[in-house]
Write a protein that holds these residues in place. Sequence first.
Motif, PDB file in Angstrom:
ATOM      1  N   PHE A   1       0.829  -1.204   0.000  1.00 50.61           N
ATOM      2  CA  PHE A   1       0.000   0.000   0.000  1.00 50.61           C
ATOM      3  C   PHE A   1       0.865   1.257   0.000  1.00 50.61           C
ATOM      4  O   PHE A   1       1.852   1.325   0.720  1.00 50.61           O
ATOM      5  N   PRO A   2       0.486   2.269  -0.784  1.00 49.54           N
ATOM      6  CA  PRO A   2       1.279   3.508  -0.807  1.00 49.54           C
ATOM      7  C   PRO A   2       0.987   4.365   0.424  1.00 49.54           C
ATOM      8  O   PRO A   2      -0.031   4.214   1.079  1.00 49.54           O
ATOM      9  N   HIS A   3       1.907   5.275   0.689  1.00 50.03           N
ATOM     10  CA  HIS A   3       1.723   6.255   1.755  1.00 50.03           C
ATOM     11  C   HIS A   3       1.474   7.606   1.097  1.00 50.03           C
ATOM     12  O   HIS A   3       2.135   7.956   0.121  1.00 50.03           O
ATOM     13  N   LEU A   4       0.549   8.363   1.626  1.00 56.11           N
ATOM     14  CA  LEU A   4       0.295   9.718   1.141  1.00 56.11           C
ATOM     15  C   LEU A   4       0.930  10.668   2.143  1.00 56.11           C
ATOM     16  O   LEU A   4       0.481  10.780   3.282  1.00 56.11           O
ATOM     17  N   ARG A   5       2.004  11.315   1.709  1.00 54.78           N
ATOM     18  CA  ARG A   5       2.741  12.221   2.589  1.00 54.78           C
ATOM     19  C   ARG A   5       2.497  13.647   2.134  1.00 54.78           C
ATOM     20  O   ARG A   5       2.621  13.952   0.944  1.00 54.78           O
ATOM     21  N   PRO A   6       2.159  14.544   3.057  1.00 56.03           N
ATOM     22  CA  PRO A   6       1.810  15.916   2.658  1.00 56.03           C
ATOM     23  C   PRO A   6       2.947  16.660   1.951  1.00 56.03           C
ATOM     24  O   PRO A   6       2.694  17.516   1.113  1.00 56.03           O
TER      25      PRO A   6
ATOM     26  N   PHE B   1       3.775   7.572  -2.109  1.00 55.73           N
ATOM     27  CA  PHE B   1       5.128   7.134  -1.764  1.00 55.73           C
ATOM     28  C   PHE B   1       5.089   5.673  -1.376  1.00 55.73           C
ATOM     29  O   PHE B   1       4.250   5.256  -0.589  1.00 55.73           O
ATOM     30  N   TRP B   2       6.002   4.878  -1.935  1.00 55.28           N
ATOM     31  CA  TRP B   2       6.049   3.445  -1.681  1.00 55.28           C
ATOM     32  C   TRP B   2       7.345   3.073  -0.975  1.00 55.28           C
ATOM     33  O   TRP B   2       8.414   3.525  -1.358  1.00 55.28           O
ATOM     34  N   CYS B   3       7.244   2.225   0.020  1.00 56.03           N
ATOM     35  CA  CYS B   3       8.418   1.622   0.671  1.00 56.03           C
ATOM     36  C   CYS B   3       8.546   0.217   0.087  1.00 56.03           C
ATOM     37  O   CYS B   3       8.279  -0.768   0.762  1.00 56.03           O
TER      38      CYS B   3
END
Length: 197
Positions: free
Chosen positions: A146-151, A157-159
């Motif tokens: 799952f991607p992360h939505l960073r402000p 953003f993917w780890c």
Amino acid sequence: MAQEVDTAQGAEMRRGAGAARGRASWCWALALLWLAAFPGWPRASGIPSRRHWPVPYKRFDFRPKPDPYCQAKYTFCPTGSPIPVMEGDDDIEVFRLQAPVWEFKYGDLLGHLKIMHDAIGFRSTLTGKNYTMEWYELFQLGNCTFPHLRPEMDAPFWCNQGAACFFEGIDDVHWKENGTLVQVATISDGETEAQRG
């Protein structure tokens, strides 16, 4: 007379079905037009857009340093071992290993959708030892799925960095219970020499 009534009703029903089909295609066309116009809506309304998608693909000649945002909860490949040297009179049996993704949490549910995790198993006929090689995520399955939505970033953003892990043993129960453990080939030293030469 009854046949004439049936024919008239059939014609009326066909006209009604054609009108419904026409309305359905009209609704689809309107929905597609709205979707095509929607991405431009924030810019047209004066609201600046922070997202730019798709992000161009970057190639690397080395493993990029991971972002400090990505943190692993568990050690990557904790039981890893070196790849053994093949002896001249040894035959290596090759196995296809496959099980559903997230099997530890959902059993074979994702297997019904053909969402699988694969690995390769090896067995030395000379020593009788088994080895597994699989691709693992460096920052655990949830982070790479799952991607992360960073402000502070414009795109998801993917780890999702990963690497191959080679370790001794094949977990037969794990692969057979919900998945596959099947021998697909045998490699002899003569075949590997022919491939090298």
